[in-house]
Design an enzyme around this catalytic site. Sequence first.
Site, PDB file in Angstrom:
ATOM      1  N   ASP A   9      33.816 -19.943 -53.195  1.00 52.63           N
ATOM      2  CA  ASP A   9      34.800 -20.632 -52.344  1.00 52.63           C
ATOM      3  C   ASP A   9      36.178 -19.968 -52.277  1.00 52.63           C
ATOM      4  OD1 ASP A   9      32.656 -22.328 -52.270  1.00 52.63           O
ATOM      5  OD2 ASP A   9      33.692 -24.070 -53.091  1.00 52.63           O
ATOM      6  N   HIS A  97      39.579 -30.406 -45.743  1.00 51.66           N
ATOM      7  CA  HIS A  97      39.556 -28.980 -46.073  1.00 51.66           C
ATOM      8  C   HIS A  97      38.223 -28.346 -45.687  1.00 51.66           C
ATOM      9  CE1 HIS A  97      37.698 -30.933 -49.569  1.00 51.66           C
ATOM     10  NE2 HIS A  97      37.015 -29.806 -49.743  1.00 51.66           N
ATOM     11  N   LYS A 122      27.846 -24.630 -48.273  1.00 49.96           N
ATOM     12  CA  LYS A 122      27.500 -25.828 -49.042  1.00 49.96           C
ATOM     13  C   LYS A 122      28.388 -27.001 -48.655  1.00 49.96           C
ATOM     14  CE  LYS A 122      30.414 -24.553 -53.029  1.00 49.96           C
ATOM     15  NZ  LYS A 122      31.318 -25.715 -53.093  1.00 49.96           N
ATOM     16  N   CYS A 176      34.361 -26.332 -58.615  1.00 48.90           N
ATOM     17  CA  CYS A 176      33.170 -25.671 -58.063  1.00 48.90           C
ATOM     18  C   CYS A 176      32.662 -24.514 -58.921  1.00 48.90           C
ATOM     19  CB  CYS A 176      33.442 -25.208 -56.633  1.00 48.90           C
ATOM     20  SG  CYS A 176      33.724 -26.591 -55.502  1.00 48.90           S
TER      21      CYS A 176
END
Length: 236
Positions: A9, A97, A122, A176
């Site tokens: 990410d 976001h 994801k 994450c």
Amino acid sequence: MKAALIVVDMQEDFCPPNGSLAVQGARDIAPTINKLLANPGFAIRIVSQDYHPETHISFASNHPPPNNRPFESYVQMNNPALGKHDEVKPQRLWPVHCVAGTKGAAIIPEIDTSRVDLTVKKGMNPRVEMYSVFSDAFGNRDPVVNAQSVSADLKEFLTGQKITDVFSVGLAGDFCVKYTALDAALEGFRSYLVEDATRCVSPDEGWADARKELEAAGVSIIRSDGPEIGGLSKKN
């Protein structure tokens, strides 16, 4: 030993100066991540992206006041798996976001994606959070259940490539990246989190708690200049 690198990410919305959920110092780790991407010891290189619909359950703006304060409020989230809808978890609310197709969802240009073998999107199911690249917030790993949430079955891909060791980096270390590293261990891989190639939402208390959880699960917390990385090209 056959190693994979997962870059989690590294997206515009998680990075200063304009990210809606910016993590302090997030762009500063790009050179370290690029050095890892260039390491010939990694057989596979993966990048993940949060890729949410506008209606995602974690967005504070999708819930009525007063229980819709980003970072502070929680809502009840139900397990999307068939036969498990009665299972619930609290879901922390975030600012909007990484909405699919927007600039905020894009990987920052500082990351050298030319070396990436697989990009995994994801968090695409509006009903459930997905921090880990392997499973949703309820730990669902069934490909049928996760088909709505994630664009690839990462365990199947890594197993097919005969990967034994997984190294996780990126954003955020206390969310994450942590959950990806924990799941890698649960899936039977030797799991490592590269500390200097991550940044955290809560760099003090949040990372301290995450570190305890990772170590208890058998995840090795290492540095990019440590022997675990240095010895990769000799082992692969």
